[in-house]
Enzyme design. Structure first.
Site, PDB file in Angstrom:
ATOM      1  N   TYR A   1       0.834  -1.202   0.000  1.00  8.39           N
ATOM      2  CA  TYR A   1       0.000   0.000   0.000  1.00  8.39           C
ATOM      3  C   TYR A   1       0.872   1.257   0.000  1.00  8.39           C
ATOM      4  CZ  TYR A   1      -4.165   2.781   0.886  1.00  8.39           C
ATOM      5  OH  TYR A   1      -5.186   3.686   0.776  1.00  8.39           O
TER       6      TYR A   1
ATOM      7  N   ASN B   1     -19.832  -3.100  -9.241  1.00 10.50           N
ATOM      8  CA  ASN B   1     -20.506  -3.720  -8.088  1.00 10.50           C
ATOM      9  C   ASN B   1     -19.677  -3.607  -6.814  1.00 10.50           C
ATOM     10  OD1 ASN B   1     -18.701  -5.634  -9.384  1.00 10.50           O
ATOM     11  ND2 ASN B   1     -19.363  -7.067  -7.825  1.00 10.50           N
ATOM     12  N   SER B   2     -18.521  -2.940  -6.871  1.00 11.21           N
ATOM     13  CA  SER B   2     -17.743  -2.696  -5.643  1.00 11.21           C
ATOM     14  C   SER B   2     -18.487  -1.692  -4.774  1.00 11.21           C
ATOM     15  CB  SER B   2     -16.360  -2.139  -6.001  1.00 11.21           C
ATOM     16  OG  SER B   2     -16.514  -0.851  -6.572  1.00 11.21           O
TER      17      SER B   2
ATOM     18  N   VAL C   1     -17.360   1.175  -3.748  1.00 13.63           N
ATOM     19  CA  VAL C   1     -17.212   2.502  -4.373  1.00 13.63           C
ATOM     20  C   VAL C   1     -18.136   2.614  -5.571  1.00 13.63           C
ATOM     21  CG1 VAL C   1     -15.643   4.081  -5.566  1.00 13.63           C
ATOM     22  CG2 VAL C   1     -14.793   2.735  -3.655  1.00 13.63           C
TER      23      VAL C   1
ATOM     24  N   ARG D   1     -17.811  -7.921 -13.804  1.00 13.76           N
ATOM     25  CA  ARG D   1     -17.340  -9.205 -14.331  1.00 13.76           C
ATOM     26  C   ARG D   1     -18.505 -10.123 -14.686  1.00 13.76           C
ATOM     27  NH1 ARG D   1     -12.095 -11.412 -11.188  1.00 13.76           N
ATOM     28  NH2 ARG D   1     -13.193 -10.916  -9.265  1.00 13.76           N
TER      29      ARG D   1
ATOM     30  N   MET E   1      -7.477  -3.564  -9.048  1.00 11.39           N
ATOM     31  CA  MET E   1      -7.875  -4.888  -8.570  1.00 11.39           C
ATOM     32  C   MET E   1      -7.175  -6.025  -9.320  1.00 11.39           C
ATOM     33  SD  MET E   1      -9.761  -4.312  -5.947  1.00 11.39           S
ATOM     34  CE  MET E   1      -9.983  -6.021  -5.564  1.00 11.39           C
TER      35      MET E   1
ATOM     36  N   TRP F   1      -6.213   9.392  -4.600  1.00 14.69           N
ATOM     37  CA  TRP F   1      -5.995   8.636  -3.368  1.00 14.69           C
ATOM     38  C   TRP F   1      -6.668   9.395  -2.235  1.00 14.69           C
ATOM     39  CZ3 TRP F   1      -0.763   8.010  -0.369  1.00 14.69           C
ATOM     40  CH2 TRP F   1      -0.891   6.955   0.552  1.00 14.69           C
TER      41      TRP F   1
HETATM   42  N1  LIG Z   1      -7.622   5.444  -4.120  1.00 20.18           N
HETATM   43  C1  LIG Z   1      -8.462   5.516  -3.099  1.00 20.18           C
HETATM   44  O1  LIG Z   1      -8.449   6.455  -2.318  1.00 20.18           O
HETATM   45  C2  LIG Z   1      -9.449   4.405  -2.911  1.00 20.18           C
HETATM   46  C3  LIG Z   1     -10.477   4.549  -1.966  1.00 20.18           C
HETATM   47  C4  LIG Z   1     -11.409   3.506  -1.858  1.00 20.18           C
HETATM   48  C5  LIG Z   1     -11.271   2.368  -2.630  1.00 20.18           C
HETATM   49  N2  LIG Z   1     -10.219   2.279  -3.493  1.00 20.18           N
HETATM   50  C6  LIG Z   1     -10.044   1.125  -4.371  1.00 20.18           C
HETATM   51  O2  LIG Z   1     -11.235   0.949  -5.097  1.00 20.18           O
HETATM   52  C7  LIG Z   1     -11.383  -0.418  -5.392  1.00 20.18           C
HETATM   53  C8  LIG Z   1     -12.749  -0.870  -4.906  1.00 20.18           C
HETATM   54  O3  LIG Z   1     -12.742  -0.829  -3.475  1.00 20.18           O
HETATM   55  P1  LIG Z   1     -14.015  -1.352  -2.667  1.00 20.18           P
HETATM   56  O4  LIG Z   1     -13.686  -1.314  -1.241  1.00 20.18           O
HETATM   57  O5  LIG Z   1     -15.200  -0.633  -3.170  1.00 20.18           O
HETATM   58  O6  LIG Z   1     -14.035  -2.855  -3.218  1.00 20.18           O
HETATM   59  P2  LIG Z   1     -15.006  -4.045  -2.877  1.00 20.18           P
HETATM   60  O7  LIG Z   1     -16.344  -3.572  -2.458  1.00 20.18           O
HETATM   61  O8  LIG Z   1     -14.265  -4.957  -1.976  1.00 20.18           O
HETATM   62  O9  LIG Z   1     -15.171  -4.719  -4.321  1.00 20.18           O
HETATM   63  C9  LIG Z   1     -14.073  -5.224  -5.023  1.00 20.18           C
HETATM   64  C10 LIG Z   1     -14.376  -5.099  -6.499  1.00 20.18           C
HETATM   65  O10 LIG Z   1     -13.249  -5.487  -7.257  1.00 20.18           O
HETATM   66  C11 LIG Z   1     -13.640  -6.456  -8.231  1.00 20.18           C
HETATM   67  N3  LIG Z   1     -12.520  -7.343  -8.467  1.00 20.18           N
HETATM   68  C12 LIG Z   1     -11.865  -8.098  -7.573  1.00 20.18           C
HETATM   69  N4  LIG Z   1     -10.860  -8.763  -8.178  1.00 20.18           N
HETATM   70  C13 LIG Z   1     -10.902  -8.416  -9.483  1.00 20.18           C
HETATM   71  C14 LIG Z   1     -10.133  -8.781 -10.619  1.00 20.18           C
HETATM   72  N5  LIG Z   1      -9.101  -9.621 -10.518  1.00 20.18           N
HETATM   73  N6  LIG Z   1     -10.467  -8.242 -11.811  1.00 20.18           N
HETATM   74  C15 LIG Z   1     -11.501  -7.383 -11.916  1.00 20.18           C
HETATM   75  N7  LIG Z   1     -12.266  -6.997 -10.870  1.00 20.18           N
HETATM   76  C16 LIG Z   1     -11.965  -7.517  -9.669  1.00 20.18           C
HETATM   77  C17 LIG Z   1     -14.813  -7.160  -7.604  1.00 20.18           C
HETATM   78  O11 LIG Z   1     -15.571  -7.791  -8.604  1.00 20.18           O
HETATM   79  P3  LIG Z   1     -16.269  -9.219  -8.358  1.00 20.18           P
HETATM   80  O12 LIG Z   1     -17.483  -8.956  -7.494  1.00 20.18           O
HETATM   81  O13 LIG Z   1     -16.603  -9.661  -9.731  1.00 20.18           O
HETATM   82  O14 LIG Z   1     -15.264 -10.070  -7.652  1.00 20.18           O
HETATM   83  C18 LIG Z   1     -15.543  -5.975  -6.962  1.00 20.18           C
HETATM   84  O15 LIG Z   1     -16.249  -5.273  -7.936  1.00 20.18           O
HETATM   85  C19 LIG Z   1     -10.220  -1.147  -4.731  1.00 20.18           C
HETATM   86  O16 LIG Z   1      -9.195  -1.278  -5.676  1.00 20.18           O
HETATM   87  C20 LIG Z   1      -9.808  -0.172  -3.653  1.00 20.18           C
HETATM   88  O17 LIG Z   1      -8.464  -0.345  -3.259  1.00 20.18           O
HETATM   89  C21 LIG Z   1      -9.326   3.267  -3.636  1.00 20.18           C
END
Ligand SMILES: NC(=O)c1ccc[n+]([C@@H]2O[C@H](COP(=O)([O-])OP(=O)(O)OC[C@H]3O[C@@H](n4cnc5c(N)ncnc54)[C@H](OP(=O)(O)O)[C@@H]3O)[C@@H](O)[C@H]2O)c1
Length: 344
Positions: A64, A162-163, A165, A185, A253, A276
């Site tokens: 991270y 569907n995440s 976010v 997906r 991801m 970020w």
């Molecule tokens: N930069 C920032 O400040 C910030 C802030 C918040 C979140 N984020 C990032 O935003 C993203 C989503 O976070 P979240 O907490 O909302 O996630 P989450 O609810 O845990 O959902 C994860 C998502 O990633 C998908 N995924 C997992 N593995 C994958 C792969 N190999 N290929 C394609 N899709 C994949 C999942 O799809 P399936 O359901 O199909 O598995 C699901 O849509 C993460 O990368 C997180 O680190 C960044």
């Protein structure tokens, strides 16, 4: 001294790591050094509910953007309940809800903190939503407003729709009159739910996505693309953008690098940006952050913003929770429940 209404563990435990590595190998449930009662200006906070995020695992794994001094307690986001307030504390009382202090690590049964350093959180929001208020909803809000001056009627496109976010983006976009194209997906699995949240289009994130999109959108190309996947999916987003479109990357991801398609980059004048939340929160004015959180709290309270919960595990079952969080096919966030969730 104030009356205590929560049972404070004499030897609180926490999910700790002494070295970075695979979470299943390096995380252990350990007793913490703890001195209660606390100092006059401090409070004892019991964990109410915490969230398992991809970034928690990145932090434990050492990948991270910001790492903790070891040994460290894992976990970034959650709420706690004040169980005891020192004699000089006037701003908090037992039963009040606060954000668990992030830098100390959140996956712990209890923490002692200066009352002045804690952020109050409204208690009229369900714990399962309140604990998720600080990272994903603000990220969704900010990526929608910081990069492109979107107008009602504009289209945006995102992957991993569907995440957590992604679901926030759909709901906030709809509330502002924006239209969303949502790549997932499995469109069979997610289309109905995402459309119920306000999604306009839900498409499979595969090689046919652009063709399907061209048919559906005709001349109204998205102005903003939100990428949290990387690899070929980011290329699809870039190709979908209209002239002068902006692609904002805030997650990876797949761990695959983003490669840009040269034609679109040049001929459509595409811009790539990164976001970020951690950096934004540390550099923004306090009022700006508070304003974003107030917006999120108000929407969580009135139900216009809601995040799916897949499952809730007791903190000590963190290993099962992490396995579930990493499993394909879960539907929502995995939460960890602490001793502050049960009012004794
Ligand atoms: N930069 C920032 O400040 C910030 C802030 C918040 C979140 N984020 C990032 O935003 C993203 C989503 O976070 P979240 O907490 O909302 O996630 P989450 O609810 O845990 O959902 C994860 C998502 O990633 C998908 N995924 C997992 N593995 C994958 C792969 N190999 N290929 C394609 N899709 C994949 C999942 O799809 P399936 O359901 O199909 O598995 C699901 O849509 C993460 O990368 C997180 O680190 C960044």
């Amino acid at each position: 001294m104030r009356r205590m209404s929560y049972a404070i563990p004499t030897q609180p435990r926490a999910v700790r790591y002494h070295a970075t590595g695979k979470p299943e190998e390096v995380l252990h449930f350990e007793a913490l050094p703890f001195t209660s009662p606390c100092a006059d200006d401090e409070v004892v906070v019991l964990l109410e509910m915490a969230v398992v995020h991809p970034s928690d695992l990145g932090m434990v794994g050492g990948t991270y953007g910001r790492l903790r001094t070891l040994p460290a307690v894992a976990g970034r986001e959650g709420t706690g309940r004040v169980a005891f307030a020192g004699a000089a504390v006037t701003t908090l009382k037992p039963g009040d809800r606060v954000r668990m202090p992030e830098d100390e690590g959140v996956w712990r049964e209890a923490v002692i903190a200066k009352a002045s350093a804690l952020r109050s959180v409204p208690t009229d929001i369900p714990a399962e939503q309140a604990c998720m208020a600080f990272i994903n909803p603000p990220t969704a809000l900010l990526v929608l407003q910081e990069f492109v001056a979107l107008q009602p009627g504009d289209w945006i496109i995102q992957n991993a729709a569907n995440s957590a976010v992604g679901e926030c983006v759909i709901q906030l976009a709809r509330a502002h009159g924006l239209h969303t194209v949502n790549l997932v997906r499995s469109s069979e699995k997610h289309a109905r739910h995402l459309k119920a949240l306000g999604a306009d289009l839900v498409l499979a994130d595969d090689k046919d996505a652009l063709k399907a999109l061209a048919g559906a959108l005709q001349r109204q190309a998205p102005r903003l693309a939100l990428n949290s996947v990387g690899g070929p999916s980011a290329i699809t987003l870039t190709r979908a953008l209209g002239d002068n479109g902006v692609l904002v990357t805030f997650g990876g991801m797949t761990s695959e690098a983003i490669r840009f398609p040269t034609r679109e980059f040049i001929f459509k004048n595409i811009t790539y940006r990164g976001f970020w939340m951690d950096r934004w929160a540390r550099t923004a004015k306090a009022e700006a952050l508070q304003g974003v959180l107030e917006t999120v709290f108000a929407r969580l309270r009135d139900g216009s913003l809601h995040m799916a919960v897949d499952s809730v595990y007791p903190l000590e079952d963190f290993a099962a929770a992490l396995a579930r969080a990493g499993a394909y096919g879960r539907s929502g966030k995995v939460l960890l429940r602490g001793p502050g969730a049960v009012h004794t």
